[in-house]
Design an enzyme around this catalytic site. Structure first.
Site, short mmCIF file in Angstrom:
data_model
loop_
_atom_site.label_atom_id
_atom_site.label_comp_id
_atom_site.label_asym_id
_atom_site.label_seq_id
_atom_site.Cartn_x
_atom_site.Cartn_y
_atom_site.Cartn_z
N TYR A 1 -0.85 9.61 -0.01
CA TYR A 1 -0.16 8.67 0.90
C TYR A 1 -0.45 8.97 2.38
O TYR A 1 0.34 8.59 3.25
CB TYR A 1 1.34 8.71 0.64
N LYS B 1 5.32 5.53 -11.31
CA LYS B 1 6.03 6.50 -10.46
C LYS B 1 7.19 7.15 -11.24
O LYS B 1 7.55 6.68 -12.34
CB LYS B 1 6.55 5.77 -9.22
N ASN C 1 9.93 1.25 -6.57
CA ASN C 1 9.21 0.07 -7.05
C ASN C 1 8.26 0.34 -8.22
O ASN C 1 7.34 -0.43 -8.49
CB ASN C 1 8.52 -0.65 -5.89
N GLU D 1 -8.61 7.57 -4.09
CA GLU D 1 -7.45 7.99 -4.88
C GLU D 1 -7.87 8.54 -6.25
O GLU D 1 -7.29 9.52 -6.73
CB GLU D 1 -6.48 6.81 -5.03
N HIS E 1 2.28 2.08 -8.64
CA HIS E 1 1.33 2.09 -7.53
C HIS E 1 0.00 1.58 -8.06
O HIS E 1 -0.36 1.86 -9.20
CB HIS E 1 1.14 3.52 -6.99
P1 IDP Z 1 2.05 -0.45 -2.00
O1 IDP Z 1 2.64 0.59 -2.93
O2 IDP Z 1 2.39 -1.85 -2.46
O3 IDP Z 1 0.58 -0.27 -1.74
P2 IDP Z 1 2.49 0.56 0.70
O4 IDP Z 1 2.78 -0.27 1.90
O5 IDP Z 1 1.15 1.21 0.60
O6 IDP Z 1 2.80 -0.31 -0.60
O7 IDP Z 1 3.63 1.67 0.65
C1 IDP Z 1 3.52 2.76 -0.25
C2 IDP Z 1 4.86 2.98 -0.90
O8 IDP Z 1 5.77 3.44 0.09
C3 IDP Z 1 5.51 1.72 -1.46
O9 IDP Z 1 5.09 1.42 -2.78
C4 IDP Z 1 6.97 2.07 -1.41
O10 IDP Z 1 7.36 2.85 -2.54
C5 IDP Z 1 7.06 2.93 -0.17
N1 IDP Z 1 7.46 2.12 0.99
C6 IDP Z 1 6.73 1.22 1.67
N2 IDP Z 1 7.42 0.65 2.67
C7 IDP Z 1 8.66 1.22 2.60
C8 IDP Z 1 9.85 1.04 3.38
O11 IDP Z 1 9.92 0.27 4.32
N3 IDP Z 1 10.92 1.82 3.00
C9 IDP Z 1 10.88 2.70 1.96
N4 IDP Z 1 9.78 2.89 1.22
C10 IDP Z 1 8.68 2.15 1.53
MG MG Z 2 -0.45 1.14 -0.67
#
Ligand code: IDP
Ligand code: MG
Length: 149
Positions: free
Chosen positions: A49, A9, A112, A126, A115
């Site tokens: 997303y 990212k 984080n 994707e 992805h």
């Molecule tokens: P993943 O990336 O581990 O698959 P997902 O639940 O699919 O996680 O969420 C996609 C992305 O959205 C996450 O990697 C994170 O960057 C962001 N995200 C998920 N939950 C939150 C939240 O509660 N607050 C802010 N950003 C979030």
């Molecule tokens: Mg995800």
């Protein structure tokens, strides 16, 4: 062999972590069969997303993911979807185990670093969003005879 979609990212690119992340993927034995650095278009990010469209963090997620260059990859190998999720670590870096990318390099769920697709079905979706068939390379790595029984 299974394929998955992986992204470094914009925070990972800005922090100079691309090489470290690519290195971890390669050393694990996974094969990079497509790779591109670009600024993802807003429409592409929203499609990527789409499952989170109703979530409160969706607007900031889209704004962030399109805010600067990211690195997109298609990664292939045995159980690559499951393996890459484990390599990345838990979504919330606070919960991510040391030794994972998020557990070693991140603190905030909205920053984080990486992805990876969460299922083979998501991976197919994707990969098709981010790459044309002609951008994916079919090749063998010379160490495959050592990596696989
Ligand atoms: P993943 O990336 O581990 O698959 P997902 O639940 O699919 O996680 O969420 C996609 C992305 O959205 C996450 O990697 C994170 O960057 C962001 N995200 C998920 N939950 C939150 C939240 O509660 N607050 C802010 N950003 C979030
Ligand atoms: Mg995800």
């Amino acid at each position: 062999m299974e394929q998955t979609y992986v992204m470094v990212k914009p925070d990972g690119v800005q922090r100079g972590l691309v090489g470290e992340i690519v290195s971890r993927i390669e050393k694990r034995g996974l094969k990079i069969i497509a790779m591109r650095l670009n600024v993802i278009a807003e429409a592409t990010a929203k499609e990527h997303y789409g499952e989170h469209a109703e979530r409160p963090f969706f607007p900031s997620l889209i704004e962030f993911i399109t805010s600067g260059p990211s690195v997109s990859m298609v990664v292939e190998g045995k159980d690559s979807v499951k393996v890459m999720r484990a390599v990345n670590g838990a979504t919330n870096p606070v919960e991510a185990a040391p030794g994972t990318i998020r557990g070693d390099f991140a603190l905030d769920v909205g920053r984080n670093v990486v992805h990876a697709s969460d299922s083979p079905e998501a991976a197919a979706r994707e990969i098709a969003i981010h790459f044309k068939d002609s951008e994916i390379a079919v090749y063998s790595r010379i160490d495959e005879v050592c990596l696989y029984e």
